[in-house]
Design a protein around this motif. Structure first.
Motif, mmCIF file in Angstrom:
data_model
loop_
_atom_site.group_PDB
_atom_site.id
_atom_site.type_symbol
_atom_site.label_atom_id
_atom_site.label_comp_id
_atom_site.label_asym_id
_atom_site.label_seq_id
_atom_site.Cartn_x
_atom_site.Cartn_y
_atom_site.Cartn_z
ATOM 1 N N PRO A 108 42.805 -65.091 21.718
ATOM 2 C CA PRO A 108 43.146 -65.455 20.140
ATOM 3 C C PRO A 108 43.543 -66.763 20.081
ATOM 4 N N ASP A 109 44.847 -66.970 21.044
ATOM 5 C CA ASP A 109 45.463 -67.753 21.492
ATOM 6 C C ASP A 109 44.827 -69.832 22.084
ATOM 7 N N LYS A 110 43.995 -69.491 22.141
ATOM 8 C CA LYS A 110 43.607 -70.398 23.105
ATOM 9 C C LYS A 110 42.609 -71.069 21.977
ATOM 10 N N ARG A 111 41.758 -69.645 21.668
ATOM 11 C CA ARG A 111 41.435 -69.856 20.829
ATOM 12 C C ARG A 111 41.513 -70.122 19.607
ATOM 13 N N LEU A 112 42.274 -70.296 18.839
ATOM 14 C CA LEU A 112 42.594 -71.050 17.393
ATOM 15 C C LEU A 112 43.378 -72.185 18.483
ATOM 16 N N VAL A 113 43.761 -73.041 19.620
ATOM 17 C CA VAL A 113 43.828 -74.332 19.630
ATOM 18 C C VAL A 113 42.051 -74.980 20.201
ATOM 19 N N LYS A 114 41.487 -74.364 20.395
ATOM 20 C CA LYS A 114 40.371 -75.384 20.683
ATOM 21 C C LYS A 114 39.945 -75.629 19.543
ATOM 22 N N TYR A 160 56.991 -64.531 19.768
ATOM 23 C CA TYR A 160 55.212 -63.948 20.059
ATOM 24 C C TYR A 160 54.563 -65.003 20.324
ATOM 25 N N SER A 161 53.186 -64.399 21.073
ATOM 26 C CA SER A 161 52.194 -64.986 21.094
ATOM 27 C C SER A 161 50.941 -64.930 19.782
ATOM 28 N N LEU A 162 50.065 -65.603 19.327
ATOM 29 C CA LEU A 162 49.285 -64.770 18.005
ATOM 30 C C LEU A 162 48.487 -63.635 18.836
ATOM 31 N N SER A 163 48.166 -63.679 19.977
ATOM 32 C CA SER A 163 47.726 -62.331 20.279
ATOM 33 C C SER A 163 48.370 -60.927 20.091
ATOM 34 N N ASP A 164 50.528 -61.166 21.039
ATOM 35 C CA ASP A 164 50.877 -60.424 20.421
ATOM 36 C C ASP A 164 51.922 -59.545 18.659
ATOM 37 N N PHE A 165 51.324 -60.843 17.589
ATOM 38 C CA PHE A 165 51.722 -60.672 16.953
ATOM 39 C C PHE A 165 50.069 -59.739 16.028
ATOM 40 N N ILE A 166 48.750 -60.307 16.985
ATOM 41 C CA ILE A 166 47.831 -59.301 16.718
ATOM 42 C C ILE A 166 47.996 -57.977 16.906
ATOM 43 N N ARG A 174 60.724 -64.354 13.409
ATOM 44 C CA ARG A 174 60.499 -64.384 14.742
ATOM 45 C C ARG A 174 59.434 -65.633 14.802
ATOM 46 N N LEU A 175 59.043 -66.237 15.902
ATOM 47 C CA LEU A 175 58.619 -67.458 15.653
ATOM 48 C C LEU A 175 57.444 -67.105 16.188
ATOM 49 N N VAL A 176 56.195 -67.206 15.822
ATOM 50 C CA VAL A 176 54.906 -66.683 16.148
ATOM 51 C C VAL A 176 54.185 -68.325 17.583
ATOM 52 N N VAL A 177 54.017 -68.322 18.227
ATOM 53 C CA VAL A 177 53.784 -69.097 18.531
ATOM 54 C C VAL A 177 52.476 -69.522 19.542
ATOM 55 N N PRO A 178 51.396 -70.622 19.923
ATOM 56 C CA PRO A 178 50.021 -70.578 20.515
ATOM 57 C C PRO A 178 50.759 -70.212 22.145
ATOM 58 N N SER A 179 50.365 -68.992 23.132
ATOM 59 C CA SER A 179 50.475 -69.351 24.034
ATOM 60 C C SER A 179 50.394 -70.823 25.066
ATOM 61 N N PRO A 180 49.296 -71.102 24.692
ATOM 62 C CA PRO A 180 49.780 -72.564 25.424
ATOM 63 C C PRO A 180 50.249 -73.039 24.819
ATOM 64 N N ILE A 181 51.657 -73.437 24.115
ATOM 65 C CA ILE A 181 52.675 -74.448 23.476
ATOM 66 C C ILE A 181 53.938 -73.452 24.368
ATOM 67 N N HIS A 182 53.474 -72.497 24.543
ATOM 68 C CA HIS A 182 55.302 -71.906 24.936
ATOM 69 C C HIS A 182 55.875 -72.480 26.116
ATOM 70 N N GLY A 183 55.218 -73.455 27.047
ATOM 71 C CA GLY A 183 56.376 -73.972 27.673
ATOM 72 C C GLY A 183 56.458 -75.653 27.066
ATOM 73 N N LEU A 234 64.251 -69.125 25.771
ATOM 74 C CA LEU A 234 63.826 -68.936 24.326
ATOM 75 C C LEU A 234 62.068 -67.850 24.963
ATOM 76 N N ARG A 235 61.642 -68.477 25.841
ATOM 77 C CA ARG A 235 60.616 -68.279 25.639
ATOM 78 C C ARG A 235 59.634 -66.888 25.801
ATOM 79 N N ALA A 236 60.744 -65.804 26.560
ATOM 80 C CA ALA A 236 60.816 -64.202 26.783
ATOM 81 C C ALA A 236 60.682 -63.821 24.745
ATOM 82 N N GLU A 237 60.993 -64.193 24.227
ATOM 83 C CA GLU A 237 61.759 -64.402 22.165
ATOM 84 C C GLU A 237 60.511 -64.369 21.755
#
Length: 394
Positions: free
Chosen positions: A207-213, A380-386, A360-369, A375-378
């Protein structure tokens, strides 16, 4: 100086303008090794042609600069092309030289809109740059009213008279096939998004990479269709100023309309693909407020007997700088607010403020870096939220 007056000064052919949102890597908030604002090599190659000299090792150019939004004194910066085998990039350096403060290296400015204006010397190197970093939501709104929404990871580079008259180019156009009917009638943003969804494009990605793509793909399709519709009109020319302004306004309005609900529509489709089908969109809550998503639905939120712990809200904003507070109290029954964003990082202080307000921030995993490591451990990825939300209704 007033921001509108400043924009008026650079909205002409004497300036080349580069506009972007400052990322955490730009301001240093991410803790990365690179210091300074990222500019594409192609942009700096046009502004400073001498950097392209054949045979020169790490050619550089000195030039003057001011940051007018914060009255930063004039300083001397350096544009340099690192062209050795282990490094191939053009950068502007010495941002902190001779000044006590610059907003361009202030972590609290992460996510802010910044306008870089270089005096246009044609085939010669630019000699002067002036910068404005938007100081509040009002200045950002004025700028985006002129040029359209500026999303994270997107930048614009054009001559001043073009970029502020609504005819700016989106840059490279990727060619691909699309429904022939779009050549006859310009498709809405929702039509393009549904085309990607119904075609199953990028369905194999998480879901995270799909959203960005899909967001990138949607933008590419929009640019391609716009090029088909608009280029012949521009090449034909204009009989009067009114015709030019009419076309510029039409282009600007269409671009704003596309970006308006794009992110929400992509999320709706991905939620359904992932089996998260219980949600309400733009439900009315207290004071006629309308959170972007309510889970499991609008009726459950207003049913007093429905368990509060099974209610969840998700707000959606491409950027959160100075905007995240707008979501507070959108759903008074729910203590924790989730906020989906594409912004490339926030400062530690901004994140702490959000956390203190139970956001709580939900951010696509490719952007976490792009966020500070602490802060990264706190996030949520989109997959986590779903997955966490689906578990509430299993």
């Amino acid at each position: 100086m007033d921001f509108k007056d400043w924009i008026y000064e650079i909205a002409n052919e004497s300036w080349r303008v580069y506009i972007k949102r400052l990322s955490a890597n730009d301001t240093g908030a991410s803790g990365g090794h690179q210091v300074g604002i990222y500019f594409p090599k192609s942009v700096l190659g046009i502004i400073f042609p001498s950097l392209n000299k054949d045979g020169a090792i790490n050619p550089d150019v000195a030039f003057k600069a001011t940051v007018d939004s914060d009255s930063v004194p004039e300083q001397e910066l350096r544009a340099i092309y690192y062209n050795q085998k282990t490094r191939n990039e053009k950068r502007i350096t010495r941002w902190k030289s001779g000044v006590e403060y610059t907003p361009l290296q202030d972590t609290e400015k992460t996510g802010s809109l910044a306008v870089f204006a270089f005096n246009n010397k044609g085939s010669l190197d630019s000699e002067f740059m002036k910068v404005w970093v938007c100081r509040n939501i009002e200045e950002e709104a004025y700028l985006e009213e002129r040029i359209g929404e500026v999303e994270p990871q997107v930048s614009y580079f054009e001559r001043g008279d073009i970029i502020f008259e609504g005819l700016r180019s989106y840059g490279d156009i990727k060619t691909e096939s699309y429904p022939a009917a779009w050549n006859e009638e310009f498709p809405s943003g929702a039509t393009i998004i549904n085309y990607l969804f119904e075609s199953g494009l990028h369905r194999e990605l998480d879901p995270d990479k799909r959203l960005v793509k899909r967001r990138d793909h949607e933008f590419d399709l929009f640019k391609l269709v716009e090029h088909h519709h608009v280029s012949p009109l521009i090449q034909k020319g204009f009989n009067d100023v009114e015709s030019f302004i009419k076309l510029a306004n039409s282009i600007s309005n269409r671009r704003k309309s596309r970006s308006g609900r794009s992110l929400e529509l992509h999320l709706e489709n991905i939620f359904r693909e992932e089996g998260l089908s219980q949600f309400g969109v733009q439900c009315k809550t207290e004071g006629n407020k309308k959170p972007d998503f309510l889970f499991p639905d609008c009726l459950s939120y207003h049913e007093a007997s429905y368990p509060i712990e099974k209610l969840r809200m998700l707000a959606v904003k491409t950027t959160v700088k100075d905007r995240w507070r707008q979501i507070l109290n959108e759903a008074n029954r729910i203590d924790t607010s989730y906020l989906f964003t594409l912004q490339q990082g926030v400062s530690v202080n901004q994140f702490k403020e959000m956390r203190d307000e139970n956001v709580r921030l939900v951010v696509p995993s490719p952007i976490h870096g792009s966020f500070p490591k602490s802060l990264r451990a706190e996030l949520y990825s989109l997959s986590d939220f779903i997955n966490e939300t689906k578990a509430l209704y299993a």
